[in-house]
Every structure is written in C-alpha cells, then in structure tokens.
Design a protein around this motif. Sequence first.
Motif, short mmCIF file in Angstrom:
data_model
loop_
_atom_site.label_atom_id
_atom_site.label_comp_id
_atom_site.label_asym_id
_atom_site.label_seq_id
_atom_site.Cartn_x
_atom_site.Cartn_y
_atom_site.Cartn_z
N PRO A 105 0.81 -1.23 0.00
CA PRO A 105 0.00 0.00 0.00
C PRO A 105 0.84 1.28 0.00
O PRO A 105 0.46 2.26 -0.65
N SER A 106 1.99 1.28 0.68
CA SER A 106 2.79 2.51 0.70
C SER A 106 3.27 2.85 -0.70
O SER A 106 3.32 4.02 -1.10
N MET A 107 3.64 1.82 -1.49
CA MET A 107 4.12 2.14 -2.85
C MET A 107 2.95 2.60 -3.72
O MET A 107 3.08 3.53 -4.52
N PHE A 108 1.79 1.99 -3.53
CA PHE A 108 0.62 2.39 -4.30
C PHE A 108 0.26 3.84 -3.98
O PHE A 108 0.03 4.66 -4.89
N PHE A 109 0.25 4.17 -2.70
CA PHE A 109 -0.13 5.53 -2.29
C PHE A 109 0.91 6.55 -2.78
O PHE A 109 0.55 7.65 -3.20
N ILE A 204 11.48 10.80 -3.46
CA ILE A 204 12.17 9.51 -3.51
C ILE A 204 11.38 8.50 -2.67
O ILE A 204 11.03 8.79 -1.52
N LEU A 205 11.13 7.34 -3.26
CA LEU A 205 10.55 6.23 -2.50
C LEU A 205 11.64 5.16 -2.38
O LEU A 205 12.07 4.59 -3.38
N ASP A 231 13.08 15.70 3.64
CA ASP A 231 11.79 16.37 3.46
C ASP A 231 11.07 15.94 2.17
O ASP A 231 10.02 16.45 1.84
N ARG A 232 11.67 14.98 1.44
CA ARG A 232 10.97 14.42 0.26
C ARG A 232 11.20 12.92 0.10
O ARG A 232 11.04 12.36 -0.96
N LEU A 233 11.56 12.30 1.23
CA LEU A 233 11.81 10.85 1.22
C LEU A 233 10.66 10.07 1.85
O LEU A 233 10.18 10.41 2.92
N ILE A 234 10.24 9.01 1.14
CA ILE A 234 9.31 8.03 1.69
C ILE A 234 10.13 6.76 1.87
O ILE A 234 10.68 6.24 0.89
N VAL A 254 7.80 5.66 6.43
CA VAL A 254 8.06 6.93 7.09
C VAL A 254 7.87 8.00 6.01
O VAL A 254 8.53 7.95 4.96
N TRP A 255 6.95 8.91 6.23
CA TRP A 255 6.62 9.94 5.23
C TRP A 255 7.08 11.30 5.71
O TRP A 255 7.04 11.58 6.92
N PRO A 256 7.47 12.18 4.81
CA PRO A 256 7.85 13.53 5.24
C PRO A 256 6.61 14.32 5.67
O PRO A 256 5.49 14.00 5.24
N ASP A 257 6.80 15.34 6.49
CA ASP A 257 5.68 16.13 7.03
C ASP A 257 4.68 16.52 5.95
O ASP A 257 3.47 16.42 6.13
#
Length: 390
Positions: A105-109, A204-205, A231-234, A254-257
């Motif tokens: 799901p994280s990659m899909f989102f 970046i994922l 600040d742009r890393l998942i 872990v998602w950025p703010d």
Amino acid sequence: MTADLKFADGISRLGTESAFVVLARAQKLAAEGKDIINLGIGQPDFRTPDHIVEAGIKALQDGHHGYTPANGLPALREAVAADLHRRHGATVNPDNVIVVPGGKPSMFFAVLMFGQPGVEIMYPNPGFPIYESVIKYSGATPVPIALEEANGFAFSAETVLSQITDKTRLIIINSPANPTGGVTPKQEIDKLVKGLEHYPHVAILSDEIYSNMLYDGRAHVSLLNYPSIRDRLIMLDGWSKTYAMTGWRLGYAVWPDSMVDAVTRLCINDHSCVNAATQFAGLAALEGPQDAVHDMVRQFDERRQVIVRELNSLPGVRCADAAGAFYAFPNISGTGMTAREAQDRFLEDAGVATIAGTSFGSWGEGFVRFSYANSTENILEAIQRIRAIL
Ligand SMILES: Cc1ncc(COP(=O)(O)O)c(C=O)c1O
C-alpha cells in the motif's frame, strides 16, 4: 440483456505479480500429483515466531476488535521509530510513521500521490513488478532504471541522475533488491543523494523491505540517514519478510511532514486502518526477542551459498553473488532458452517453480529468479532436476 460494461482506462494498464500466477500453476500441478519444489514464491518458509502469534491471539481475546487510528496504534508507531533508531541510527518522529496492510500500500499511495499523465516516475528494472504496474495505472510514464549483472544489479547513481527531467516527480529505488538480490553500495547512494540535491522537485521512495537481509558482512544503508532529502523521502519497510508475516498484512512507511496528511486520507479512503490484532502482533515482533530473525537470516545465508554455487555449476548458467534478500538471479542465456521458456521448462519438465526475469521488467530477459526460501535439501534436489533437463 447481457452486461456491456466499459471499464476505466487505468484498469487495462494494471499489471500483476507473476509470482502469484506461477504459484497457482504450481499448486495445480501438485494437486494433479506432480512433485513440485517451489522456488518461485517470495516469502520466508518459516512460521511467524510463537510470541508474535500469541500477542495477536491475546489482542483478540482482550477485546481489541475495533478500528484503530488510521495511521496505526501510537504504541506501534513509537516502536517503529525506536526500531529504526536501533537498526539504522535514524531519528524518526512516530507521527511520520504510517502503518498500512503490508508493504504494497505505501508504494501504491506514493505513486497515486505523484503519478498522472504528463509526468515521469523512475523505477528499477528488473524490479518488483508492482512499481511499473501502478505507475502505468496512474497514467504517468514509467522510466526504467536499468540494473545490470555486471554491476551486481546495484543501481548506478549516474544513470538515475542522467534520466531526471523537469517532468520527473518520483524515483523508486530498492536495496536489497527483489528479484536480483542486488545491494547498492554506500558510495553509490552517497553519490545519488548529492546529485538529488540539485533536483528539489523530485520525491524519492526507498523500498527497504529487505533491510534485515544482507550477507557477507554488508550493512544496510537507509536513505533515512541523509538529512538533505528527508523532506521528500518516503522510506518503506514492514514485517512481511523480517518476521515471516506475509499473510498478516502489516507494513509501514516513514513519510515527510508535507505528505502525512495526504497519505492518512488515502488510508481512510482505502482501508480505515490495519486490523487491530495484527498491529499488536507487530508490536510484539519489534519489542520482543530478535533471535528468530537472526536465525532465519543465518539459514538464508547458508542456502544462498549453496544455491549460488550450484547454479554456477549448471551448463549455460552463471549466477552473480546474491548480496541480500532471499533471491538468486542467474543468467540463463547460455542455455539457449528465453527467460519464459526456462521458467516453463523448469516447472513442466523438472517440477521446479521459478519466475522468469521478464516478469520483473524487460531488462530481466535472459534471467530467472530463484527464491531460496526453501530447505537446502529441496534446493539441492531442484538443481539436480534442472541439471538433468539441461
Ligand atoms: C521489493 C518489495 N517491496 C515490497 C513488497 C511487498 O511486501 P508485502 O507482501 O508486505 O506487501 C515485496 C514483496 O515481495 C517486495 O519484494
């Protein structure tokens, strides 16, 4: 009148994960009485450790039957942050941890958040097939990051950086990698991050789901440890592989703010939350003894050495060192077969389920993925059977 339905365009662009197709075929052959050794499926052949199962049962008995917060139980998100600190030395705010049903799901989102017609998303090829599938579904243009045998299937920072355009919205990387077992060395990741500093419009994922499975003294390098891109890393990880919990469906990123709100809304729209008992099991996994994990990885390492050695002894086959995860990705082009022909003959004639490299993208032609999530005895028998048909 019979139905005359018009599906949305995206549906015809969705791909699939061939491992599930091969699994179904292998099960059918087994049901017909054929003796099949399954080296196709990407899941540990170990049981979830008892103390984790017991925590799940206890949660059900204790009455944890309702919804939890959409982003996951606070205690679980805190345990994830503590685990990331323990394993990678990374500082993570539990508010940035979003717990979801599995790694997918994280990659899909992430792809839904950035993908649309007119933009480009980069992904590893050969790579986990869901990346390309969901990028296409979103309407974005998939831009492959070619992974090469000569480079140990590590990605090249130079290749990635040279492919960035002003349309690039997201870059997906994966180390240790499925299907190749490749691990990208730290100096290459350093180089990539330095380069990315010039492209602040690119997210970046980093799929780090195999971060506990590296061999020969290699240490995992988490993208979390690069402040200039935080600040742009998942950063995606989960319980499926590390704790032999594929069927429980539990993962996180872990998602950025700036993305936390959007991804939480995606969770609420999609699944509300992960079932509560599974989250309690996941908490026990992180907070309990890690012996079972170490033991599993030690056994994978032994099998890895056996399978790489044996594959290299087959005529027309050569196998690069498998540095991480639990896959070997031999080059079979010397046998004269295509990847798909090899997959089919190994299954039909030798009774060994494997996955054609092309199931992981066009750059997988000439290769076959062997999962060594099976006993050494079965691995040796499988190679013997393949030797007999080559
Ligand atoms: C690279 C990679 N990422 C993510 C996943 C998805 O894991 P899950 O089963 O937890 O959704 C897999 C599973 O095979 C994988 O290989």
